[in-house]
Design an enzyme around this catalytic site. Structure first.
Site, mmCIF file in Angstrom:
data_model
loop_
_atom_site.group_PDB
_atom_site.id
_atom_site.type_symbol
_atom_site.label_atom_id
_atom_site.label_comp_id
_atom_site.label_asym_id
_atom_site.label_seq_id
_atom_site.Cartn_x
_atom_site.Cartn_y
_atom_site.Cartn_z
ATOM 1 N N HIS A 49 0.820 -1.220 0.000
ATOM 2 C CA HIS A 49 0.000 0.000 0.000
ATOM 3 C C HIS A 49 0.851 1.265 0.000
ATOM 4 C CE1 HIS A 49 0.222 0.099 4.537
ATOM 5 N NE2 HIS A 49 0.198 1.391 4.294
ATOM 6 N N ASP B 249 -0.061 -7.504 1.745
ATOM 7 C CA ASP B 249 0.421 -6.113 1.737
ATOM 8 C C ASP B 249 1.952 -6.107 1.780
ATOM 9 O OD1 ASP B 249 0.508 -3.390 1.832
ATOM 10 O OD2 ASP B 249 -0.314 -3.198 3.861
ATOM 11 N N SER C 170 4.052 2.865 8.135
ATOM 12 C CA SER C 170 3.724 1.806 7.183
ATOM 13 C C SER C 170 4.933 1.413 6.353
ATOM 14 C CB SER C 170 2.650 2.293 6.207
ATOM 15 O OG SER C 170 1.378 2.175 6.777
#
Ligand SMILES: *[C@@H]1O[C@H](CO)[C@@H](O)[C@H](O)[C@H]1NC(C)=O
Ligand SMILES: *[C@@H]1O[C@H](CO)[C@@H](O)[C@H](O)[C@H]1NC(C)=O
Length: 271
Positions: free
Chosen positions: A71, A119, A213
């Site tokens: 992502h 992911d 992230s």
């Protein structure tokens, strides 16, 4: 062109309607030094020629490849993005010194931007990263590795220090422990996938937030997870952070980078 348009749509859609907030920076962490996490890099998007903005973390597999979350790679033109490496304090807002452009990105072919399943992604750098001062290649778990509930872990990143706070330009770290899959699933309304690993701190108020992230969750210096998502507001109890487990993707990393791996107690890329 098609693929770029598609990725742009995903990017915009994710921002607008994703049921999951994909914005995990470290809340209430302590200052860290890059020597402790020499493989940690900052992914930065180009605002203009002299200004780059940190948006995600990543880890160095070898001088040409960085591991991150899928992502973090949903961008229409990744080649204008850069990686800043080998620094405790990121330049967030200027060009930086140790920087290299992305050449191309690889997003897991089964990545689902809505549930964040698979992911995981890779960045090939446009030129080699030149780090000479320390061993900078991250250690990865072997495919059969399992990390039991309560195992101490560490999260590091330059993420936001609170849901609405600024990002931290000084590297932060926080101590976590691994949560059981079933506790993690019980605590969340969202689906926890079998390739997720969860970690957090009992009592909360410390942990990942926007901008962390793509960064690493480490057990004994081995990267067992990639920061994927977390409940908002950041670090609010009782929710642990949700990570992509790295062990199940070792062969995927190998096939996609075509790099040789060196097998010891852990895995590292051979040069
Ligand atoms: C880039 O943007 C920054 C922040 O707005 C500004 O200060 C700087 O002058 C801009 N630089 C260029 C080359 O346009
Ligand atoms: C940081 O920790 C303090 C003290 O435990 C707490 O009051 C505060 O809410 C925490 N910050 C965030 C953003 O969770």
């Amino acid at each position: 062109m098609l693929q770029q348009a598609f990725l742009l749509v995903i990017f915009v859609t994710l921002a607008a309607t994703s049921p999951i907030e994909i914005t995990p920076f470290v809340v209430n962490g302590t200052d860290a030094r890059i020597e402790e996490f020499p493989f940690l890099v900052s992914l930065q998007w180009r605002f203009n020629d002299s200004t780059f903005i940190h948006y995600c973390g990543g880890t160095i597999l070898n001088k040409d490849w960085v591991l991150t979350a899928a992502h973090c790679l949903n961008d229409d033109d990744p080649t204008t993005n850069q990686i800043e490496y080998g620094t405790t304090v990121i330049s967030h807002g200027s060009k930086g010194i140790n920087t290299v452009y992305f050449e191309r990105t690889i997003i897991h072919e089964k990545f689902d931007p809505f549930t964040l399943f698979h992911d995981i992604g890779l960045i090939k750098t446009k030129s080699p990263m030149t780090i000479v001062l320390f061993e900078y290649k991250v250690k990865l778990p072997i495919p059969s590795d399992y990390f039991s509930t309560g195992t101490p872990a560490v999260l590091a990143g330059w993420g936001r220090t609170g849901t609405d706070a600024e990002i931290s330009t000084i590297l932060q770290k926080v101590s976590y422990q691994i949560y059981s899959q079933s506790d993690c699933a019980d605590l969340h309304e969202e689906e926890i996938h079998y390739n997720n690993i969860c970690a957090g701190i009992e009592g909360g108020y410390k942990g990942q937030c926007k901008g962390d992230s793509g960064g690493p969750l480490l057990v004994d210096g081995v990267q067992v997870g990639i920061v994927s998502w977390s409940n908002k507001p950041c670090a609010e109890p009782p929710y642990p952070g949700v990570f992509t487990a790295v062990a199940p993707y070792i062969n995927w990393i190998k096939e996609n980078t075509m790099l040789n791996i060196k097998l010891r107690m852990f895995i590292q890329i051979k040069d």
